[in-house]
Design a protein around this motif. Structure first.
Motif, PDB file in Angstrom:
ATOM      1  N   VAL A   2      35.493  32.322  36.245  1.00  0.00           N
ATOM      2  CA  VAL A   2      36.722  30.960  35.606  1.00  0.00           C
ATOM      3  C   VAL A   2      37.404  30.985  36.969  1.00  0.00           C
ATOM      4  O   VAL A   2      38.399  32.608  36.719  1.00  0.00           O
ATOM      5  CB  VAL A   2      37.287  31.844  34.234  1.00  0.00           C
ATOM      6  N   TRP A   3      37.557  30.237  37.319  1.00  0.00           N
ATOM      7  CA  TRP A   3      39.247  30.977  38.505  1.00  0.00           C
ATOM      8  C   TRP A   3      39.049  29.051  39.307  1.00  0.00           C
ATOM      9  O   TRP A   3      38.842  28.414  38.962  1.00  0.00           O
ATOM     10  CB  TRP A   3      38.536  31.629  39.381  1.00  0.00           C
ATOM     11  N   SER A   4      40.184  28.994  39.522  1.00  0.00           N
ATOM     12  CA  SER A   4      40.990  27.572  40.588  1.00  0.00           C
ATOM     13  C   SER A   4      41.405  27.625  41.584  1.00  0.00           C
ATOM     14  O   SER A   4      41.662  28.882  42.421  1.00  0.00           O
ATOM     15  CB  SER A   4      42.141  26.793  39.419  1.00  0.00           C
TER      16      SER A   4
ATOM     17  N   ALA B  30      40.903  40.245  33.269  1.00  0.00           N
ATOM     18  CA  ALA B  30      39.479  39.249  33.553  1.00  0.00           C
ATOM     19  C   ALA B  30      39.004  39.692  34.781  1.00  0.00           C
ATOM     20  O   ALA B  30      38.031  39.324  35.055  1.00  0.00           O
ATOM     21  CB  ALA B  30      39.919  37.838  33.465  1.00  0.00           C
ATOM     22  N   PHE B  31      40.137  40.344  36.124  1.00  0.00           N
ATOM     23  CA  PHE B  31      39.489  40.352  37.099  1.00  0.00           C
ATOM     24  C   PHE B  31      37.717  41.913  37.034  1.00  0.00           C
ATOM     25  O   PHE B  31      37.201  41.830  37.883  1.00  0.00           O
ATOM     26  CB  PHE B  31      40.258  40.647  38.535  1.00  0.00           C
ATOM     27  N   ASP B  39      36.480  37.066  36.381  1.00  0.00           N
ATOM     28  CA  ASP B  39      37.234  36.041  37.103  1.00  0.00           C
ATOM     29  C   ASP B  39      37.939  36.369  37.859  1.00  0.00           C
ATOM     30  O   ASP B  39      38.583  37.785  38.297  1.00  0.00           O
ATOM     31  CB  ASP B  39      38.619  35.643  36.387  1.00  0.00           C
ATOM     32  N   PRO B  40      36.946  36.384  39.176  1.00  0.00           N
ATOM     33  CA  PRO B  40      37.259  36.951  40.548  1.00  0.00           C
ATOM     34  C   PRO B  40      38.482  37.174  41.544  1.00  0.00           C
ATOM     35  O   PRO B  40      38.730  37.439  42.500  1.00  0.00           O
ATOM     36  CB  PRO B  40      36.363  36.543  41.813  1.00  0.00           C
ATOM     37  N   LEU B  42      41.327  37.826  41.645  1.00  0.00           N
ATOM     38  CA  LEU B  42      42.405  38.622  41.981  1.00  0.00           C
ATOM     39  C   LEU B  42      41.314  39.565  43.807  1.00  0.00           C
ATOM     40  O   LEU B  42      42.368  40.672  44.340  1.00  0.00           O
ATOM     41  CB  LEU B  42      42.955  39.874  40.881  1.00  0.00           C
ATOM     42  N   ALA B  43      40.573  39.576  44.108  1.00  0.00           N
ATOM     43  CA  ALA B  43      40.007  40.164  44.900  1.00  0.00           C
ATOM     44  C   ALA B  43      40.846  39.467  46.117  1.00  0.00           C
ATOM     45  O   ALA B  43      40.857  39.779  47.689  1.00  0.00           O
ATOM     46  CB  ALA B  43      38.299  39.844  45.352  1.00  0.00           C
ATOM     47  N   PHE B  44      41.295  38.240  45.769  1.00  0.00           N
ATOM     48  CA  PHE B  44      41.971  37.851  46.999  1.00  0.00           C
ATOM     49  C   PHE B  44      42.933  37.889  47.871  1.00  0.00           C
ATOM     50  O   PHE B  44      43.732  37.920  48.856  1.00  0.00           O
ATOM     51  CB  PHE B  44      42.088  36.200  47.317  1.00  0.00           C
ATOM     52  N   VAL B  45      43.378  38.608  46.727  1.00  0.00           N
ATOM     53  CA  VAL B  45      45.103  39.723  47.083  1.00  0.00           C
ATOM     54  C   VAL B  45      44.759  40.467  48.401  1.00  0.00           C
ATOM     55  O   VAL B  45      45.702  40.387  49.046  1.00  0.00           O
ATOM     56  CB  VAL B  45      45.688  40.207  45.902  1.00  0.00           C
TER      57      VAL B  45
END
Lengths: 145, 140
Positions: A2-4, B30-31, B39-40, B42-45
């Motif tokens: 679930v991501w955008s 959720a991460f 929901d991945p 926050l890995a991009f932070v």
């Protein structure tokens, strides 16, 4: 999953701002932007450099006050979590970050940037227990704790 | 001046935390929770944060000293010990349990909600317990 795309861009941009903030603190004051260290060293009786620490944390608080007004959807409390669970979590976060000499910022951003072996081990460890804890809570309690 | 810049860095750091989604405890959970629709994002932070800091770190530390101090205060510890691993493990448990790591918790206190306030109070207590339990004479 679930991501955008939009939230991924915001994560990268927000992350870059965090990296810039860490760089600004480093070039101006020579300090590492590790939040648990900046806060926790205030509790040491011997700490002589309290003022910049208090002001950095005050900066976080000021931003939070503005964030609640301008981006309220970005500041959310955990759903279905009892205060007891939150307090237990806070004790673990406080004790653990001090014992382990850092958190997501000090080890995760600053430490990995310096290619610190200690930070690499710390990040792998707290990511592992973080994933296990959150996943186990979802499986065994449905996220209601 | 180092106080002014510490304040400015705190502001910028806080903006980054809010924009990135790190102050949304449910997004953090959720991460970290891979069981329920992972929901991945926050890995991009970390990608953005390390990318930006890495681009500037060499440039900054190639200078003799920072703008307003006589030296850089970089960590010198090298050894991987039980404290590092147990501490990081406990921190991860608290993070996964609440969705809060220290920075986002401090930013979120300003919302007036009871959860971040309770977490920060308990976090300070945990930090104090560590100080009292492990009195160290050498600076870290």
């Amino acid at each position: 999953m679930v991501w955008s795309t939009e939230s991924v861009i915001m994560a990268i941009v927000g992350g870059a701002l965090i990296g810039l903030a860490a760089s600004l603190l480093l070039i101006a004051t020579g300090r590492i932007a590790g939040i648990s260290g900046i806060l926790g060293d205030l509790l040491k009786p011997s700490a002589g450099d309290k003022q910049w620490r208090v002001l950095f944390i005050f900066g976080l608080f000021v931003t939070g006050s503005l964030g609640v007004v301008f981006m309220p959807e970005q500041i959310q409390t955990p759903q279905d979590h009892s205060l007891g669970a939150v307090v237990a979590a806070g004790l673990c976060v406080g004790f653990g970050t001090r014992l382990g000499s850092g958190c997501t910022s000090g080890h995760g951003i600053c430490g990995l940037t310096r290619f610190s072996k200690r930070s690499f081990v710390a990040v792998l460890t707290f990511m592992a227990t973080g994933f296990i804890t959150a996943t186990a809570i979802q499986i065994f309690t449905g996220g209601n704790i | 001046m180092n106080r002014l810049f510490a304040f400015l860095a705190g502001i910028l750091f806080g903006v980054g935390l809010i924009v990135s989604g790190m102050t949304d405890a449910n997004k953090v959970i959720a991460f970290l929770d891979v069981a329920d629709g992972w929901d991945p994002t926050l890995a991009f932070v970390m990608v953005g944060g390390i990318g930006a800091h890495l681009a500037l770190f060499k440039l900054i530390t190639s200078k003799d000293k920072p703008w307003f101090e006589d030296q850089f205060f970089l960590p010198t510890a090298q050894d991987i010990n039980i404290k590092l691993v147990v501490g990081a493990a406990l921190f991860g448990i608290g993070w996964g349990l609440s969705g809060y790591c220290p920075g986002p918790a401090l930013v979120s206190v300003a919302s007036g909600a009871k959860e971040p306030l309770a977490l920060v109070c308990a976090m300070l207590m945990g930090m104090l317990i560590k100080e009292l339990a492990f009195r160290e004479k050498t600076p870290q």
